[in-house]
Design a protein around this motif. Structure first.
Motif, PDB file in Angstrom:
ATOM      1  N   ALA A  79     -16.990  33.910  59.894  1.00 42.47           N
ATOM      2  CA  ALA A  79     -15.933  33.570  58.938  1.00 42.47           C
ATOM      3  C   ALA A  79     -14.909  34.686  58.847  1.00 42.47           C
ATOM      4  CB  ALA A  79     -16.534  33.290  57.564  1.00 42.47           C
ATOM      5  N   ILE A  80     -15.371  35.924  58.913  1.00 38.26           N
ATOM      6  CA  ILE A  80     -14.461  37.079  58.930  1.00 38.26           C
ATOM      7  C   ILE A  80     -14.892  37.988  60.053  1.00 38.26           C
ATOM      8  CG2 ILE A  80     -13.841  36.989  56.481  1.00 38.26           C
ATOM      9  CD1 ILE A  80     -15.918  39.099  55.959  1.00 38.26           C
ATOM     10  N   SER A  81     -13.952  38.757  60.475  1.00 35.73           N
ATOM     11  CA  SER A  81     -14.230  39.636  61.615  1.00 35.73           C
ATOM     12  C   SER A  81     -15.156  40.790  61.223  1.00 35.73           C
ATOM     13  CB  SER A  81     -12.914  40.196  62.157  1.00 35.73           C
ATOM     14  OG  SER A  81     -12.297  41.032  61.187  1.00 35.73           O
ATOM     15  N   ALA A  82     -15.762  41.340  62.227  1.00 29.33           N
ATOM     16  CA  ALA A  82     -16.657  42.497  62.005  1.00 29.33           C
ATOM     17  C   ALA A  82     -15.879  43.687  61.455  1.00 29.33           C
ATOM     18  CB  ALA A  82     -17.344  42.867  63.315  1.00 29.33           C
ATOM     19  N   GLN A  90     -13.312  43.578  59.430  1.00 25.67           N
ATOM     20  CA  GLN A  90     -13.083  43.376  58.008  1.00 25.67           C
ATOM     21  C   GLN A  90     -14.349  43.643  57.205  1.00 25.67           C
ATOM     22  OE1 GLN A  90      -9.996  42.591  56.922  1.00 25.67           O
ATOM     23  NE2 GLN A  90     -10.668  42.753  54.767  1.00 25.67           N
ATOM     24  N   ILE A  91     -15.480  43.241  57.773  1.00 27.81           N
ATOM     25  CA  ILE A  91     -16.745  43.493  57.074  1.00 27.81           C
ATOM     26  C   ILE A  91     -16.968  44.994  56.934  1.00 27.81           C
ATOM     27  CG2 ILE A  91     -19.240  43.285  57.288  1.00 27.81           C
ATOM     28  CD1 ILE A  91     -18.790  40.558  58.620  1.00 27.81           C
ATOM     29  N   ASN A  92     -16.738  45.755  58.007  1.00 22.16           N
ATOM     30  CA  ASN A  92     -16.910  47.220  57.938  1.00 22.16           C
ATOM     31  C   ASN A  92     -15.943  47.841  56.922  1.00 22.16           C
ATOM     32  OD1 ASN A  92     -18.931  47.256  59.864  1.00 22.16           O
ATOM     33  ND2 ASN A  92     -17.491  47.503  61.583  1.00 22.16           N
ATOM     34  N   GLN A  93     -14.780  47.250  56.829  1.00 26.87           N
ATOM     35  CA  GLN A  93     -13.808  47.782  55.871  1.00 26.87           C
ATOM     36  C   GLN A  93     -14.288  47.596  54.434  1.00 26.87           C
ATOM     37  OE1 GLN A  93      -9.886  46.097  56.345  1.00 26.87           O
ATOM     38  NE2 GLN A  93      -9.015  47.349  54.677  1.00 26.87           N
ATOM     39  N   TYR A  94     -14.859  46.424  54.139  1.00 26.12           N
ATOM     40  CA  TYR A  94     -15.385  46.192  52.785  1.00 26.12           C
ATOM     41  C   TYR A  94     -16.568  47.115  52.472  1.00 26.12           C
ATOM     42  CZ  TYR A  94     -12.546  41.971  52.280  1.00 26.12           C
ATOM     43  OH  TYR A  94     -11.505  41.090  52.160  1.00 26.12           O
ATOM     44  N   LEU A  95     -17.421  47.296  53.459  1.00 28.11           N
ATOM     45  CA  LEU A  95     -18.576  48.189  53.231  1.00 28.11           C
ATOM     46  C   LEU A  95     -18.125  49.638  53.024  1.00 28.11           C
ATOM     47  CD1 LEU A  95     -21.105  46.767  55.880  1.00 28.11           C
ATOM     48  CD2 LEU A  95     -21.019  46.309  53.425  1.00 28.11           C
ATOM     49  N   THR A  96     -17.090  50.066  53.774  1.00 28.67           N
ATOM     50  CA  THR A  96     -16.574  51.428  53.615  1.00 28.67           C
ATOM     51  C   THR A  96     -15.928  51.606  52.240  1.00 28.67           C
ATOM     52  OG1 THR A  96     -16.193  51.580  56.004  1.00 28.67           O
ATOM     53  CG2 THR A  96     -15.009  53.140  54.577  1.00 28.67           C
ATOM     54  N   GLN A  97     -15.190  50.594  51.795  1.00 29.96           N
ATOM     55  CA  GLN A  97     -14.566  50.673  50.483  1.00 29.96           C
ATOM     56  C   GLN A  97     -15.617  50.786  49.376  1.00 29.96           C
ATOM     57  OE1 GLN A  97     -12.071  47.188  50.294  1.00 29.96           O
ATOM     58  NE2 GLN A  97     -10.401  48.140  51.501  1.00 29.96           N
ATOM     59  N   GLU A  98     -16.754  50.142  49.563  1.00 28.21           N
ATOM     60  CA  GLU A  98     -17.831  50.237  48.574  1.00 28.21           C
ATOM     61  C   GLU A  98     -18.334  51.686  48.471  1.00 28.21           C
ATOM     62  OE1 GLU A  98     -22.101  48.084  47.562  1.00 28.21           O
ATOM     63  OE2 GLU A  98     -21.490  48.346  49.664  1.00 28.21           O
ATOM     64  N   ALA A 131     -18.111  43.868  49.082  1.00 27.56           N
ATOM     65  CA  ALA A 131     -19.094  44.203  50.116  1.00 27.56           C
ATOM     66  C   ALA A 131     -20.233  43.196  50.131  1.00 27.56           C
ATOM     67  CB  ALA A 131     -19.618  45.615  49.879  1.00 27.56           C
ATOM     68  N   ASP A 132     -20.629  42.734  48.949  1.00 31.01           N
ATOM     69  CA  ASP A 132     -21.717  41.749  48.894  1.00 31.01           C
ATOM     70  C   ASP A 132     -21.284  40.435  49.545  1.00 31.01           C
ATOM     71  OD1 ASP A 132     -23.372  43.526  47.625  1.00 31.01           O
ATOM     72  OD2 ASP A 132     -22.880  42.824  45.593  1.00 31.01           O
ATOM     73  N   ARG A 133     -20.034  40.014  49.310  1.00 28.88           N
ATOM     74  CA  ARG A 133     -19.557  38.779  49.934  1.00 28.88           C
ATOM     75  C   ARG A 133     -19.461  38.936  51.456  1.00 28.88           C
ATOM     76  NH1 ARG A 133     -16.340  38.547  45.140  1.00 28.88           N
ATOM     77  NH2 ARG A 133     -14.661  39.733  46.161  1.00 28.88           N
ATOM     78  N   ALA A 134     -19.055  40.105  51.889  1.00 27.57           N
ATOM     79  CA  ALA A 134     -18.964  40.328  53.329  1.00 27.57           C
ATOM     80  C   ALA A 134     -20.330  40.280  53.979  1.00 27.57           C
ATOM     81  CB  ALA A 134     -18.286  41.668  53.600  1.00 27.57           C
TER      82      ALA A 134
END
Length: 398
Positions: free
Chosen positions: A147-150, A152-160, A136-139
């Protein structure tokens, strides 16, 4: 006609006989005259007696009642874990325990294994949460650069967030297992005395099963049965003297009067806290136990009255009598109404007056109108006797 000639010796014998008979008659006449001149009290005294007097004074008012001794409060101690085997019992019936003392232990191997598994689950969840937090921090660092889609970023934040929740869940499961481990020891919830123990070593008990029963703080109370007519005379704080079956007496104080009366017996209950022995010493072991019968006397104050020694009262045909001694030493049988018993004294509610001279003892051998010989007068003070009960009583006698 023949004439009888008496010799001088014969004449002398006849004369002596006549003189003897005349003398006996004279002595008998004088004796009767002397007896007739004696006082009637000395000639016909039926009994030699002592006399006592009816005395007036303040007498204690007591209300007698019967009741049972019971525990002030009981605590039920049971198992809080399900399906565990009893490994050890550390107390028995009658033991005194303190708050927080261990009463029993369960076999804890299974629970300890579950605790270890829960700890491992917490560690795993924390590791996953750390990885999710790094992603999540990298996203967040590349957010807005394309660099990455929005998505994918939401997915990393949700996983956190999900990983953090799993850590909390694993910790809650660990706390539950630790609580189960704590419950492998049965702890006394309060100080008191063990009154019952139903658990046995080796048994497997379910959650909520009662294992012990405690008399909280070792406090006992007496529950007196008071007739509804007298219930209003008993108030909170009234002092009570309790008599145990062994004869030991205890002090008590009314804690509460029941707000209702039993419809069958028409009696109300007075709840009395037992404070200790009357003499202030240590009570004999087992003097009072829950379930025992005991008699109680409620102290309701004082009132004036007359008392006489109990031996002065004679019971005949179901009625009580005393014998009053007159100035001529003749006795008069007087019917009396008796009341409270105070040691060796008996209250007289009617029939005699203060300072009346009464036969102190032996009245059962007398009848109305008999003459007695008085040898001593002994007045007994009612204050020297110990109060017993505020109930009508009859003296014993023939």
């Amino acid at each position: 006609m023949n004439r009888i000639t008496l010799k001088p010796l014969t004449l002398g014998l006849i004369a002596a006989s006549v003189l003897t008979l005349a003398g006996l008659g004279l002595i008998s006449t004088r004796s009767e005259a002397a007896d007739a001149g004696k006082p009637a009290a000395l000639a016909k005294a039926a009994l030699t007696v002592n006399v006592t007097q009816a005395k007036s004074g303040m007498l204690p008012i007591k209300l007698a009642a019967n009741g049972s001794v019971a525990a002030w409060q009981e605590a039920s101690v049971g198992a809080e874990s399900n399906g565990l085997r009893v490994q050890e019992l550390t107390v028995a019936v009658g033991d005194s325990v303190q708050r927080g003392q261990v009463l029993a232990t369960f076999a804890s191997e299974t629970v300890q294994a579950d605790v270890a598994l829960a700890r491992a689950s917490v560690a795993e969840a924390q590791a996953n949460a750390a990885e999710a937090a790094a992603n999540a921090d990298r996203a967040r660092a590349v957010q807005g650069t394309g660099a990455i889609s929005a998505q994918q970023i939401n997915q990393y934040l949700t996983q956190e967030q999900t990983a953090k929740a799993r850590v909390e869940s694993a910790k809650a499961q660990l706390d539950a297992q630790l609580l189960r481990l704590k419950h492998t020891q049965v702890i006394a919830p309060d100080s008191g005395i063990v009154s019952a123990r139903t658990a046995t070593v080796g048994s497997v008990v379910g959650a909520g099963t009662e294992m012990f029963r405690l008399i909280r703080q070792g406090r006992l109370e007496w529950r007196g049965e008071v007739p509804s007519a007298d219930l209003g005379r008993v108030t909170v704080g009234t002092h009570v003297v309790l008599t145990a079956p062994s004869g030991t007496q205890f002090k008590g104080r009314v804690r509460m009067v029941a707000p209702t009366v039993d419809a069958a017996s028409r009696n109300g209950q007075a709840f009395v806290d037992i404070l200790g022995p009357v003499d202030g010493g240590k009570a004999a072991s087992g003097a009072l136990k829950p379930g025992m019968f005991a008699r109680g006397d409620f102290e309701l104050g004082n009132s004036g009255g007359l008392t006489v020694v109990q031996t002065a009262v004679v019971v005949r045909d179901g009625f009580s009598y005393v014998y009053r001694v007159g100035a001529d030493n003749k006795v008069t049988q007087v019917k009396v109404q008796t009341g409270r018993v105070l040691g060796n004294q008996l209250e007289i509610q009617s029939g005699v007056q203060a300072n009346d001279k009464l036969v102190a003892s032996g009245g059962s051998f007398l009848s109305d109108g008999d003459t007695v010989k008085v040898v001593e007068q002994a007045a007994v003070s009612p204050s020297a006797a110990a109060p017993v009960a505020d109930k009508p009583a009859q003296a014993t006698g023939k």
